[in-house]
Design a protein around this motif. Structure first.
Motif, short mmCIF file in Angstrom:
data_model
loop_
_atom_site.label_atom_id
_atom_site.label_comp_id
_atom_site.label_asym_id
_atom_site.label_seq_id
_atom_site.Cartn_x
_atom_site.Cartn_y
_atom_site.Cartn_z
N GLY A 190 3.73 1.28 -1.22
CA GLY A 190 4.49 1.57 -2.58
C GLY A 190 3.86 2.00 -3.90
O GLY A 190 4.10 1.91 -4.76
N GLY A 191 2.11 1.75 -3.39
CA GLY A 191 1.35 2.20 -4.59
C GLY A 191 0.83 1.03 -5.38
O GLY A 191 0.19 1.19 -6.41
N GLY A 192 0.94 -0.22 -4.85
CA GLY A 192 0.31 -1.30 -5.44
C GLY A 192 1.50 -2.15 -6.06
O GLY A 192 2.65 -1.52 -6.05
N GLY A 198 1.77 -3.17 -8.95
CA GLY A 198 2.52 -2.80 -10.42
C GLY A 198 3.29 -1.64 -10.09
O GLY A 198 4.33 -1.82 -10.66
N GLN A 199 3.03 -0.97 -9.01
CA GLN A 199 3.83 0.34 -9.19
C GLN A 199 5.26 -0.18 -8.37
O GLN A 199 6.32 0.24 -8.92
N LEU A 200 5.11 -0.99 -7.43
CA LEU A 200 6.19 -1.59 -6.78
C LEU A 200 7.25 -2.32 -7.77
O LEU A 200 8.48 -2.10 -7.68
N GLU A 259 7.27 -2.09 -10.74
CA GLU A 259 7.86 -1.12 -11.98
C GLU A 259 9.36 -0.35 -11.55
O GLU A 259 10.25 0.06 -12.10
N THR A 260 8.99 0.27 -9.99
CA THR A 260 10.02 1.31 -9.49
C THR A 260 10.96 0.74 -8.54
O THR A 260 12.02 1.25 -8.49
N GLU A 301 0.57 -1.21 -0.03
CA GLU A 301 -0.04 0.06 0.09
C GLU A 301 0.68 1.51 -0.07
O GLU A 301 0.72 2.03 -0.75
#
Length: 527
Positions: free
Chosen positions: A295-297, A299-301, A303-304, A293
């Protein structure tokens, strides 16, 4: 969350632990992997409230008893013998890894202050005592490797905690001194050891006067938290205090604890440690939801954070291998120059030592304890969690095959001078000599002929067995198989008598205890 709901979650967690352990056993997986995965799945169950972990509380609840248990069961003589090697791993490897990870982290995220990079290095550098136990209890290693890994897991948390606190303080003050760091570590370590000696000695004197075995077991259970909390209260290392307390208490437990206390205490403590170790991995898995949460979800985790996480994990592995292989080269060089006579571990042993660096609860607790406004807190938290999951899944599941590949053989110098059979023969000889002296009264009349004959036959048989163990082994197994069948038949008849109302509950329990002891003795002798 209401107290009743929290209690329900705790019960559900323990049920999950039993189910996941059973599943791991059926699938041939390390329990730590199943528990970690199970906790991560439970974290995203719809309707389940988010679990927030208080890092200080986690450390205080779980770390002291697990450290005490590890110190209690460790071989103290081998710990002293390999203290230099253990210190090299628990102090040298932790410092070296912290520096290497800090450099790589600063390269990956140039905007991250050096102190924050050092904090990340200190968080992920110490292999975890709980994780190490979970892995080592499933494999068989030569004694030297076993003691190096056990000793490292007991002591390296202190190094990591000291470095972590210094890094956080350096970020707050803007100043860092290597001399101050070294002096702080020595003060914390020696202060913790002193506290441990005092608490352990006090326990030895205290239990001599308690008398009641249940009070002794309760006092021993509290010993872990007393030593840890006292060390932290006095601003020294609670980790070192707890480990030292465990070593002192373990050394004296053979003389201050009765047989009944030792048996009941061991049974109780085994269950407590089992539940605590399992709960740690469940909690780590449950923490995944908060990490995702923040990390923004997923997918976002991915990717980054995927590339930095893989880079940090590889850095940890490379740094540990560099340290252990470098230490092996130093040992060989010192032997060549005649400065030392230490037996090198060899390629196989060094490879296992380098591969056995699993991270766990301390890494997670330190990451979660970072202040909310700490630079790069979310990045550090994700990296810490990735390292835990990566090392548990990667190293925890493959250590067994790596050990098999290494094909290690116990070094002659590490073997005990006497085998178990020889030690049992020596013990039986002394017992027979004692009974022989006491079998006669003051006038020289034999008053215990059957007892004397029993111990004489036992001593003769055991001495003969020690000389021809391989010849007697099949007969020994067959003998105790018959004993176990007789115990089972006796228990069946005892239950029949109780169900028929021929004997009362007290008689059932007393005779059942005798059968239990006979069964345990037969199983132990057969093994």
């Amino acid at each position: 969350m209401a107290g009743a709901h929290l209690f329900e979650l705790v019960i559900a967690m323990f049920l999950a632990i039993i189910a996941l352990h059973y599943l791991a056993h059926r699938l041939g997986l390390p329990p730590s992997v199943a528990l970690l995965a199970g906790g991560a799945i439970l974290a995203f169950v719809p309707g389940l409230p988010a679990i927030t972990v208080d890092p200080e509380l986690v450390l205080v609840i779980f770390l002291p008893p697990l450290l005490l248990d590890g110190a209690w069961s460790i071989a103290a003589a081998r710990l002293r013998r390999h203290l230099v090697g253990i210190a090299s791993l628990a102090i040298g490897a932790v410092f070296f890894t912290t520096v290497v990870v800090a450099i790589v982290a600063h390269f990956l995220v140039p905007s991250l202050p050096w102190a924050a990079c050092a904090a990340l290095g200190a968080i992920v550098s110490p292999p975890d005592a709980v994780s190490a136990r979970a892995v080592l209890e499933r494999v068989r290693l030569p004694r030297r490797l076993q003691i190096l890994l056990e000793g490292e897991s007991l002591l390296n948390d202190a190094s990591g905690l000291v470095l972590f606190r210094l890094a956080v303080a350096a970020l707050a003050t803007g100043a860092f001194s290597v001399a101050d760091a070294a002096s702080s570590f020595l003060l914390l370590a020696f202060g913790g050891a002193l506290v441990g000696v005092i608490v352990g000695t006090a326990w030895v004197k205290f239990v001599r006067h308690l008398g009641d075995e249940y009070l002794i077991i309760a006092a021993t259970t509290l010993l872990a938290w007393i030593s840890y909390l006292l060390g932290e209260f006095l601003h020294v290392s609670g980790v070192i205090a707890t480990v030292t307390t465990g070593l002192v208490a373990s050394w004296h437990q053979h003389t201050v604890l009765s047989a009944a206390t030792r048996m009941r205490g061991t049974s109780f403590w085994t269950v407590v440690v089992f539940l605590m170790e399992a709960a740690v991995f469940i909690l780590i898995g449950l923490s995944l939801r908060a990490v995702v949460e923040r990390g923004g979800g997923f997918g976002q985790l991915v990717e980054t954070m995927a590339f930095p996480a893989i880079a940090i994990l590889i850095t940890l592995l490379v740094a540990r291998f560099a340290w252990v292989f470098g230490s092996e080269l130093v040992i060989k060089l010192c032997n060549t120059l005649g400065l030392a006579r230490t037996q090198p571990l060899g390629i196989g042993g060094t490879a296992i030592l380098g591969w056995a660096g699993v991270r766990g609860v301390v890494t997670l607790a330190l990451a979660l304890s970072l202040p909310e406004d700490f630079p790069g807190r979310d990045f550090i938290l994700v990296m810490a969690f990735a390292v835990i999951v990566g090392t548990v899944l990667l190293q925890g599941t493959t250590l067994g095959p790596v050990i098999t590949w290494a094909g290690l053989v116990e070094a002659e110098s590490e073997r005990a001078r006497m085998t178990m059979s020889q030690a049992e023969a020596a013990m039986a000889q002394v017992q027979f000599a004692t009974v022989r002296d006491l079998a006669y009264d003051g006038e020289g009349k034999l008053v215990h002929p059957q007892l004397l004959d029993r111990y004489q036959r036992r001593a003769t048989t055991i001495v003969d067995y020690a000389k021809r163990t391989e010849d007697y082994m099949p007969m020994l197994h067959a003998h105790f198989d018959v004993v176990l069948e007789a115990v089972a038949a006796g228990r069946k008849e005892l239950i029949r008598l109780h169900r028929a109302g021929e004997i009362d509950d007290e008689t059932l329990h007393e005779l059942e205890r005798d059968l239990d002891l006979e069964e345990l003795s037969a199983i132990s002798a057969k093994a």
